[in-house]
Design an enzyme around this catalytic site. Sequence first.
Site, short mmCIF file in Angstrom:
data_model
loop_
_atom_site.label_atom_id
_atom_site.label_comp_id
_atom_site.label_asym_id
_atom_site.label_seq_id
_atom_site.Cartn_x
_atom_site.Cartn_y
_atom_site.Cartn_z
N TRP A 25 0.83 -1.21 0.00
CA TRP A 25 0.00 0.00 0.00
C TRP A 25 0.86 1.25 0.00
CZ3 TRP A 25 -4.48 -0.97 -1.74
CH2 TRP A 25 -5.08 -2.22 -1.49
N ASP A 47 -1.07 6.97 6.48
CA ASP A 47 -2.18 6.09 6.14
C ASP A 47 -2.34 5.12 7.31
OD1 ASP A 47 -3.91 4.15 5.24
OD2 ASP A 47 -2.77 3.65 3.43
N LYS A 90 -11.79 -1.58 8.60
CA LYS A 90 -11.01 -2.50 9.41
C LYS A 90 -11.27 -2.27 10.91
CE LYS A 90 -7.56 -2.41 5.73
NZ LYS A 90 -7.86 -3.69 5.10
#
Length: 359
Positions: A102, A172, A196
């Site tokens: 990511w 992030d 999440k």
Amino acid sequence: MKRAYNFNAGPAALPEWVLQEAQKSWMDFNNTGMSIMELSHRSKDYEAVHNEAKSLLACLLSIPDDYEILFLQGGASLQFTMVPMNLLADDKTGYYALTGVWAEKALKEAAKVGKTETAVSSKDDNYTYIPDPAEIEVPENAAYLHITTNNTIYGTQWHKFPTGLKVPLIADMSSDILSTPLDIKNFDIIYAGAQKNLGPSGVTVVIIKKELIKKNPELPTMLSYETHASSNSLFNTPPTLAIYLLSLVLKWAENQGGIEGIAAINNQKAETLYHVIDNSEGFYKGHAVKDSRSKMNVTFTLQSDELTKKFLDEAKLAGFVGLNGHRSVGGCRASIYNAVPLEHVEALAQFMKNFQQNA
């Protein structure tokens, strides 16, 4: 009905209490005769939900007044573009710490917008560790430093963060926000897809210093932080159901003792699984080095692909869901986000012990 042992990486488990509370008002929210999904986002009933979610998040994370909370769409993937579009000027360079897939994707998108550099990377060692923050050097004229605090695929996590920077620190936190105490003041922008730890998929939380929000008429309207900050994230129709469920998750988090209470349980969950791995005499092998291990995603391999397949097949029959490792790493992955009960983690640990004994 028996709930599954849900270890999916995302969308992930939601607290049972949240699902039950949502069910109560599914057909009639707040005596409106309508579901929350049917309410106008301009209505007072929805506005109360929206503002309560912001207030709860600010309280739980101790977000200072000089930060804005935004509820956006597009996931963290859109933030890979919005961050550089709003912060990366032509004469500046965005610096990225590469610690997983990511982080790579964030860098790739930023490179389409402006100049970028890799500040530090653990790619040469297959992302098994988090680089030492003290070794990160970023010039004072950089636009920012971007990090990915938890790496779901490789099972690594930042436990210390860069300090003393002269440039904004962007994080992030999609897969570990609200999981452990955090000093928001150390960051200039935090963004996180909700699916999440915060709620269902569909809403992305952005926590941004107000001084970074600037009007730029050259930006596409929907890609400007100023657009959303100036309209309380209501410039266009927001994901109302997702924000409502986010507010319920935040209420649930309060009832768990806040972040401190959640962190204590998360530590216990992670220790339970890593203890099995470390005491398996090599039967299970963790992907991440010990001081970089994630408390959200426990990644491990078995001694052969055949044994791994057998493990996953038997785990599925026993009711465990989502234990397949990502295709780029293989093996197994147990995602143990906030809503995954300790009892489910203990059940998985016992299954792992029994599987080893019977292999």
